[in-house]
Design an enzyme around this catalytic site. Sequence first.
Site, PDB file in Angstrom:
ATOM      1  N   HIS A 175       0.853  -1.195   0.000  1.00 17.58           N
ATOM      2  CA  HIS A 175       0.000   0.000   0.000  1.00 17.58           C
ATOM      3  C   HIS A 175       0.884   1.238   0.000  1.00 17.58           C
ATOM      4  O   HIS A 175       2.093   1.189   0.260  1.00 17.58           O
ATOM      5  CB  HIS A 175      -0.957   0.018   1.197  1.00 17.58           C
ATOM      6  N   ASP A 188      -3.624 -19.344  12.342  1.00 19.57           N
ATOM      7  CA  ASP A 188      -2.478 -19.895  13.068  1.00 19.57           C
ATOM      8  C   ASP A 188      -2.509 -19.399  14.513  1.00 19.57           C
ATOM      9  O   ASP A 188      -2.375 -18.196  14.777  1.00 19.57           O
ATOM     10  CB  ASP A 188      -1.184 -19.472  12.379  1.00 19.57           C
ATOM     11  N   SER A 223       2.307  -5.167   6.896  1.00 15.71           N
ATOM     12  CA  SER A 223       1.952  -4.845   5.516  1.00 15.71           C
ATOM     13  C   SER A 223       3.071  -5.240   4.563  1.00 15.71           C
ATOM     14  O   SER A 223       4.235  -4.898   4.784  1.00 15.71           O
ATOM     15  CB  SER A 223       1.684  -3.339   5.378  1.00 15.71           C
TER      16      SER A 223
END
Length: 470
Positions: free
Chosen positions: A269, A396, A411
């Site tokens: 991003h 998980d 990210s």
Amino acid sequence: MSTGKFHIDDNRQLTHEQQGVRGKMSKRRRAITGVILAVLIVAFCLSPQFRSIYNLPPNMRVMEGEATLFTVNFPLTMTVNQETDSSIRLSSKLPLYSPSRPVSLEPVKLGKAILEFKLLGVIPIRTVQVDVLPPLKLVPGGHSIGVVLHSQGVIVVGNSPVRSRDGQYHTPAKEAGIHVGDVILSVNGSSIQSDSQLAELIDASGRTHQPVTFLIKRAQEKLQLSVNPVICEDTKRYRIGLFVRDSAAGVGTLTFYDSDSKTYGALGHVITDSDTNQPIDCDQGKIVLATVSGIQQGKRGQPGEKIGVFIDEDQVIGDIRKNTPFGIYGKMKNNLDNSLYSEAVPVASMSQVQVGAAEILTVVDGQTIDRFQIEIQKINLQESPEGKGLVLKVTDQRLIEKTGGIVQGMSGSPILQDGKIVGAVTHVFVHDPTKGYGCFIDWMLMESGVIPQKDRKTAKRLFSLFGGFY
């Protein structure tokens, strides 16, 4: 005789009435049939079968050698237009008019083909162009990286009233029309590189009693504004009453790199200014290795974050050449080791991604890259580049116990499914940190330039024809 004639005329009159009744009934039947057909058409248009076809982008990109599975539901059929290049082959083990049949799309050579979807095999419903490209392999990332990005010009992040010698407070820049979020590109014709340079030029203009001429970038518009600086009683320098920032720094995750071209992609991003939330126009930047020294766990309504430390800011591992909606891109100085994947792995286009199990690679302690299980819960096939193509859920338990789920700094963590890179983690759901969004690797490859130049030209052409998909 007269009675007989009257009887015959009466019969004829009844026949005309019967014909009128039959005509009205026929019109009514036709109207009812039309209404039923219209309802069926509307119902079909709202059906999952129809929506699934119209959710497909007008253009799909697949790699040579990778098969894509479609589920075609009756009354739809899917065929390849025989007038186009036979770059793909369709195969199914079930008859054409089965209620629901899986159809495998198999690229057989480089080129283009047109998929045709028809109602009952006759009425055209939708066409999709399929481009078959060469197979691509990249080295997965997962490394924790420190990011230092210098903007083009300096960003206005706030106002700071100037106290003049008479004790009055002034905001010359604000009064002249400079807004928070504006980017100052130049002053008196000189390009601005830093906040200190800006301060020197303003003070120099003030001492000559000349107004300061600014070239401002506001969104996509450039403006020229003039400001009269004021001598500050506190600093004894000429000022205009602004807070500015010339760089941004933080910790993120490397998504991939190409060992041949040294091209890398990270974050997934755009980097924005923390105060204005405006994207930073990249002038220059660098990435360095970082270590994760701690985790602030994510909670409902409160995103967590990795607490990262730059190992050595002078030891640059790559430059930053682009800051885009799909991450940062540049060139690596040297290849990085990945203990989990010593060699490059295939890349899968968005048509290959399936709902179900996948994994992400990221660092949660020190510099050790670890794999964690996730579930891809939703796939939004996109006609134009967009960052929220995948909805993810962390499954998980180790990661949930350590971080609470997806946290800031994660990210760019690569998403792998069936041994192929399919995308990157981009955002977290604030109300549920175990869930988040991911972007398709397709968009990152396009931004990075890893896609061959001829295909990038095709992408630009498709942006104008199909609203941006590629």
